[in-house]
Design a protein around this motif. Structure first.
Motif, PDB file in Angstrom:
ATOM      1  N   ARG A   1       1.252 -28.604  55.846  1.00 53.40           N
ATOM      2  CA  ARG A   1       1.426 -29.874  55.146  1.00 53.40           C
ATOM      3  C   ARG A   1       0.957 -29.811  53.694  1.00 53.40           C
ATOM      4  O   ARG A   1       1.115 -30.777  52.948  1.00 53.40           O
ATOM      5  CB  ARG A   1       0.685 -30.983  55.891  1.00 53.40           C
ATOM      6  N   LEU A   2       0.380 -28.693  53.307  1.00 55.18           N
ATOM      7  CA  LEU A   2      -0.008 -28.525  51.905  1.00 55.18           C
ATOM      8  C   LEU A   2       1.238 -28.401  51.047  1.00 55.18           C
ATOM      9  O   LEU A   2       2.239 -27.815  51.471  1.00 55.18           O
ATOM     10  CB  LEU A   2      -0.868 -27.268  51.737  1.00 55.18           C
ATOM     11  N   PRO A   3       1.215 -28.933  49.825  1.00 53.64           N
ATOM     12  CA  PRO A   3       2.405 -28.842  48.978  1.00 53.64           C
ATOM     13  C   PRO A   3       2.708 -27.408  48.571  1.00 53.64           C
ATOM     14  O   PRO A   3       1.810 -26.653  48.203  1.00 53.64           O
ATOM     15  CB  PRO A   3       2.033 -29.697  47.759  1.00 53.64           C
ATOM     16  N   ALA A   4       3.962 -27.016  48.668  1.00 52.04           N
ATOM     17  CA  ALA A   4       4.361 -25.678  48.232  1.00 52.04           C
ATOM     18  C   ALA A   4       4.256 -25.548  46.716  1.00 52.04           C
ATOM     19  O   ALA A   4       3.946 -24.475  46.192  1.00 52.04           O
ATOM     20  CB  ALA A   4       5.789 -25.380  48.689  1.00 52.04           C
ATOM     21  N   GLU A   5       4.497 -26.662  46.023  1.00 50.48           N
ATOM     22  CA  GLU A   5       4.439 -26.682  44.562  1.00 50.48           C
ATOM     23  C   GLU A   5       3.527 -27.832  44.127  1.00 50.48           C
ATOM     24  O   GLU A   5       3.936 -28.991  44.121  1.00 50.48           O
ATOM     25  CB  GLU A   5       5.844 -26.890  43.972  1.00 50.48           C
ATOM     26  N   PRO A   6       2.273 -27.558  43.801  1.00 54.61           N
ATOM     27  CA  PRO A   6       1.400 -28.643  43.351  1.00 54.61           C
ATOM     28  C   PRO A   6       1.929 -29.284  42.079  1.00 54.61           C
ATOM     29  O   PRO A   6       2.544 -28.618  41.244  1.00 54.61           O
ATOM     30  CB  PRO A   6       0.056 -27.951  43.118  1.00 54.61           C
ATOM     31  N   ALA A   7       1.702 -30.596  41.951  1.00 53.07           N
ATOM     32  CA  ALA A   7       2.207 -31.315  40.776  1.00 53.07           C
ATOM     33  C   ALA A   7       1.591 -30.796  39.489  1.00 53.07           C
ATOM     34  O   ALA A   7       2.233 -30.787  38.433  1.00 53.07           O
ATOM     35  CB  ALA A   7       1.924 -32.809  40.937  1.00 53.07           C
ATOM     36  N   GLY A   8       0.344 -30.362  39.569  1.00 49.68           N
ATOM     37  CA  GLY A   8      -0.338 -29.828  38.399  1.00 49.68           C
ATOM     38  C   GLY A   8      -0.686 -28.363  38.593  1.00 49.68           C
ATOM     39  O   GLY A   8       0.120 -27.576  39.074  1.00 49.68           O
ATOM     40  N   LEU A   9      -1.926 -28.025  38.249  1.00 52.06           N
ATOM     41  CA  LEU A   9      -2.376 -26.645  38.378  1.00 52.06           C
ATOM     42  C   LEU A   9      -3.007 -26.345  39.727  1.00 52.06           C
ATOM     43  O   LEU A   9      -3.136 -25.183  40.112  1.00 52.06           O
ATOM     44  CB  LEU A   9      -3.388 -26.331  37.258  1.00 52.06           C
ATOM     45  N   ALA A  10      -3.413 -27.399  40.446  1.00 58.53           N
ATOM     46  CA  ALA A  10      -4.046 -27.181  41.744  1.00 58.53           C
ATOM     47  C   ALA A  10      -3.957 -28.442  42.586  1.00 58.53           C
ATOM     48  O   ALA A  10      -3.843 -29.557  42.058  1.00 58.53           O
ATOM     49  CB  ALA A  10      -5.512 -26.780  41.564  1.00 58.53           C
ATOM     50  N   HIS A  11      -3.996 -28.244  43.897  1.00 58.87           N
ATOM     51  CA  HIS A  11      -4.064 -29.351  44.852  1.00 58.87           C
ATOM     52  C   HIS A  11      -5.154 -29.002  45.847  1.00 58.87           C
ATOM     53  O   HIS A  11      -5.122 -27.922  46.470  1.00 58.87           O
ATOM     54  CB  HIS A  11      -2.735 -29.535  45.577  1.00 58.87           C
ATOM     55  N   LEU A  12      -6.139 -29.884  46.010  1.00 61.14           N
ATOM     56  CA  LEU A  12      -7.288 -29.614  46.857  1.00 61.14           C
ATOM     57  C   LEU A  12      -7.298 -30.520  48.076  1.00 61.14           C
ATOM     58  O   LEU A  12      -7.015 -31.722  47.967  1.00 61.14           O
ATOM     59  CB  LEU A  12      -8.596 -29.822  46.081  1.00 61.14           C
ATOM     60  N   LEU A  13      -7.637 -29.950  49.217  1.00 54.12           N
ATOM     61  CA  LEU A  13      -7.816 -30.735  50.422  1.00 54.12           C
ATOM     62  C   LEU A  13      -9.268 -31.211  50.464  1.00 54.12           C
ATOM     63  O   LEU A  13     -10.198 -30.400  50.444  1.00 54.12           O
ATOM     64  CB  LEU A  13      -7.502 -29.877  51.654  1.00 54.12           C
ATOM     65  N   MET A  14      -9.444 -32.527  50.536  1.00 51.87           N
ATOM     66  CA  MET A  14     -10.768 -33.130  50.455  1.00 51.87           C
ATOM     67  C   MET A  14     -11.187 -33.681  51.817  1.00 51.87           C
ATOM     68  O   MET A  14     -10.350 -34.144  52.596  1.00 51.87           O
ATOM     69  CB  MET A  14     -10.780 -34.249  49.417  1.00 51.87           C
ATOM     70  N   VAL A  15     -12.494 -33.636  52.085  1.00 53.24           N
ATOM     71  CA  VAL A  15     -13.037 -34.120  53.352  1.00 53.24           C
ATOM     72  C   VAL A  15     -14.244 -35.006  53.077  1.00 53.24           C
ATOM     73  O   VAL A  15     -14.785 -35.044  51.965  1.00 53.24           O
ATOM     74  CB  VAL A  15     -13.452 -32.939  54.270  1.00 53.24           C
ATOM     75  N   ASP A  16     -14.681 -35.725  54.118  1.00 46.38           N
ATOM     76  CA  ASP A  16     -15.890 -36.540  53.999  1.00 46.38           C
ATOM     77  C   ASP A  16     -17.094 -35.650  53.705  1.00 46.38           C
ATOM     78  O   ASP A  16     -17.153 -34.493  54.127  1.00 46.38           O
ATOM     79  CB  ASP A  16     -16.133 -37.318  55.293  1.00 46.38           C
TER      80      ASP A  16
END
Length: 241
Positions: free
Chosen positions: A118-133
């Protein structure tokens, strides 16, 4: 073809004495080495090529994992030397093996039930991070996730970076500018953390994020290792027959 990088070069100092003779990602949880859970999830997500960066007891990784063919993967190893290069330096050192396309990253010392597919194949910017509590041992978190999906280095409420993300090689293009004269920047190869680069990119609205509300743990101490091992033995038993 999706590529991935697993950070596995840490010394595992908080995990000693367990890591005196075994790298932390090769410690067993739920009946198999921690890093195998990542390899299986990456294969399920359509990844075919994985780079694993190594340092501490590096020779044990190819002995344990081989070329990755048992998971339908091709594994390459990026050795960092006797001293780990931190997250930023490790990523920079691995870039020649990763190519020019975005790649998934996974910290070798976490366990989570997130679907990497489910992570994006192409991040909108330079990175996409999965965040948690924020876990109890990191109560103040790392970054703030805005309603527009952008991550910010300041403000709140703050969440914790899970160690899972998607990065473009371009994040490292001007790493010297973000790092400055930080210790390790003048080493060959350089050793530096990734956080300053992420904060610099966030200032230009170039880092997005998503929230994962499922199970996640930083397997950083013997106590947390025992906890996730006990949970996995019950909920995800491994058939060793």
């Amino acid at each position: 073809m999706r590529h991935a990088l697993i950070f596995a070069a840490g010394l595992g100092e908080r995990m000693r004495p367990l890591t005196d003779h075994t790298p932390k990602p090769l410690l067993r949880v739920g009946g198999k080495p921690l890093i195998e859970w990542h390899l299986e999830k990456l294969a399920d997500a359509g990844v075919h090529y994985v780079v694993i960066n190594t340092s501490h007891l590096a020779e044990q990784f190819p002995d344990a994992l081989g070329d990755g063919s048992r998971w339908g993967l091709r594994i390459r190893y990026a050795y960092e030397g006797d001293t780990p290069l931190e997250t930023g330096g490790g990523m920079l050192n691995a870039l020649p093996l990763l190519g020019a396309e975005p790649f998934i990253t996974v910290s070798g010392d976490i366990w989570c039930d997130a679907d990497f597919g489910r992570l994006p194949a192409e991040p909108a910017g330079l990175a996409h991070l999965l965040m948690v509590d924020n876990p109890a041992h990191h109560p103040h978190g790392d970054f703030a996730l805005g309603p527009d999906g952008l991550l910010h280095g300041h403000g709140g409420p703050r969440l914790t970076f899970s160690g899972v993300g998607v990065f473009r090689p371009g994040l490292l293009q001007h790493w010297q500018r973000a790092i400055g004269h930080a210790a390790g920047a003048l080493r060959t190869p350089p050793a530096f953390k990734l956080v300053p680069l992420l904060r610099a990119a966030m200032a230009h609205e170039a880092v997005t994020g998503s929230y994962h509300g499922g199970l996640w743990t930083d397997v950083g101490t013997p106590e947390r290792l025992q906890q996730i091992d006990a949970w996995l033995q019950v909920h995800h038993p491994v058939d060793n027959d």
